[in-house]
Design a protein around this motif. Structure first.
Motif, PDB file in Angstrom:
ATOM      1  N   ASN A 110     -35.122   8.446 -32.051  1.00 46.96           N
ATOM      2  CA  ASN A 110     -34.717   8.926 -33.375  1.00 46.96           C
ATOM      3  C   ASN A 110     -35.189   7.880 -34.380  1.00 46.96           C
TER       4      ASN A 110
ATOM      5  N   SER B 102     -33.324   4.597 -32.941  1.00 50.35           N
ATOM      6  CA  SER B 102     -32.236   4.593 -31.976  1.00 50.35           C
ATOM      7  C   SER B 102     -32.635   5.473 -30.805  1.00 50.35           C
ATOM      8  N   GLY B 103     -31.905   5.289 -29.694  1.00 54.26           N
ATOM      9  CA  GLY B 103     -32.126   6.136 -28.546  1.00 54.26           C
ATOM     10  C   GLY B 103     -31.584   7.537 -28.817  1.00 54.26           C
TER      11      GLY B 103
ATOM     12  N   ALA C 248     -29.205  10.631 -28.707  1.00 50.80           N
ATOM     13  CA  ALA C 248     -27.749  10.680 -28.643  1.00 50.80           C
ATOM     14  C   ALA C 248     -27.285  10.922 -27.216  1.00 50.80           C
TER      15      ALA C 248
ATOM     16  N   PRO D 175     -28.966   2.575 -25.868  1.00 49.07           N
ATOM     17  CA  PRO D 175     -27.755   1.908 -26.321  1.00 49.07           C
ATOM     18  C   PRO D 175     -26.933   2.816 -27.232  1.00 49.07           C
TER      19      PRO D 175
ATOM     20  N   GLY E 110     -25.402   4.575 -29.842  1.00 47.59           N
ATOM     21  CA  GLY E 110     -25.291   4.639 -31.289  1.00 47.59           C
ATOM     22  C   GLY E 110     -25.948   3.505 -32.039  1.00 47.59           C
TER      23      GLY E 110
END
Lengths: 115, 116
Positions: free
Chosen positions: B32, B94-95, B97, B101, B103
């Protein structure tokens, strides 16, 4: 939707003194809470994160934060400030409980450390 | 390990000129991606959010646009800059959802834009 409030846009402490930076989240319990640090003209770096596993969270550089549900707080502390701790600190929470990665940030607290 | 890069680091542009800020992520797939803006005394404002190639969500109405032409590339653009576009722009990833990790956002070094 979640929100966080950081009390005090500027905090000044003497070197060696206790650091206390305040963060309160909105009423619903978030799955995660974060503290980030930003040094001048740099991106944000994660200090620590709360993931429901433990209410007292230890992070990098000697910082820690305690999750207190009764006070809806996640204050950041460090027993003894160092000159290198001077930076801006942000508290953050996921926008909603099922949207990982989409964070809402507080307004930030600028920490100054006096020699 | 994963890394994220933004460029240029500093940019001074006249009002009405175009803008292109670029961000790339290495060492991960299908991240993301996010663009945040940090204006003086106003904290961080989420501008755009992307879950995949060509998929852009705009969080606030504004003079800016974002594109994701490749999985790990995120571009912030404007056709005509305004004075109010000045600020420090941060790209982050970010990874997906539900995966580690949890959030957590990872930020680039930032791009400081001054519009004169």
């Amino acid at each position: 939707a979640q929100s966080v409030t950081q009390l005090g846009s500027h905090v000044s402490v003497s070197e060696g003194a206790l650091v206390l930076l305040r963060c309160n989240y909105s009423s619903s319990v978030p799955p995660y809470l974060f503290w980030y640090v930003q040094y001048p003209n740099q991106g944000l770096q994660l200090l620590l994160k709360y993931t429901s596993a433990a209410t007292l969270v230890k992070g990098i550089n000697g910082f820690e934060a305690e999750f207190k549900k009764s006070e809806t707080s996640f204050h950041l502390t460090k027993p003894s400030a160092h000159m290198s701790d001077a930076a801006e600190y942000f508290c953050a929470v996921p926008l909603t409980n099922n949207q990982g990665g989409k964070l809402i940030f507080g307004q930030g607290t600028e920490l100054s450390v006096k020699p | 390990s994963q890394t994220i890069h933004q460029w240029p680091a500093t940019l001074v542009q006249p009002v009405g000129s175009p803008l292109s800020l670029e961000c790339t992520v290495e060492g991960t797939s299908n991240p993301n991606l996010y663009w945040y803006r940090q204006a003086a005394g106003r904290g961080l404002q989420l501008l755009f959010y992307s879950v995949g190639i060509g998929q852009i969500s705009s969080e606030v109405p504004q003079n800016l646009s974002a594109s994701r032409p490749q999985d790990r590339q995120f571009i912030l653009s404007s056709k005509k800059l305004l004075l109010s576009d000045s600020g420090f722009y941060l790209c982050a990833w970010s990874g997906v959802a539900g995966l580690t990790p949890a959030g957590e956002l990872f930020f680039g070094e930032g791009s400081r834009l001054t519009v004169l």
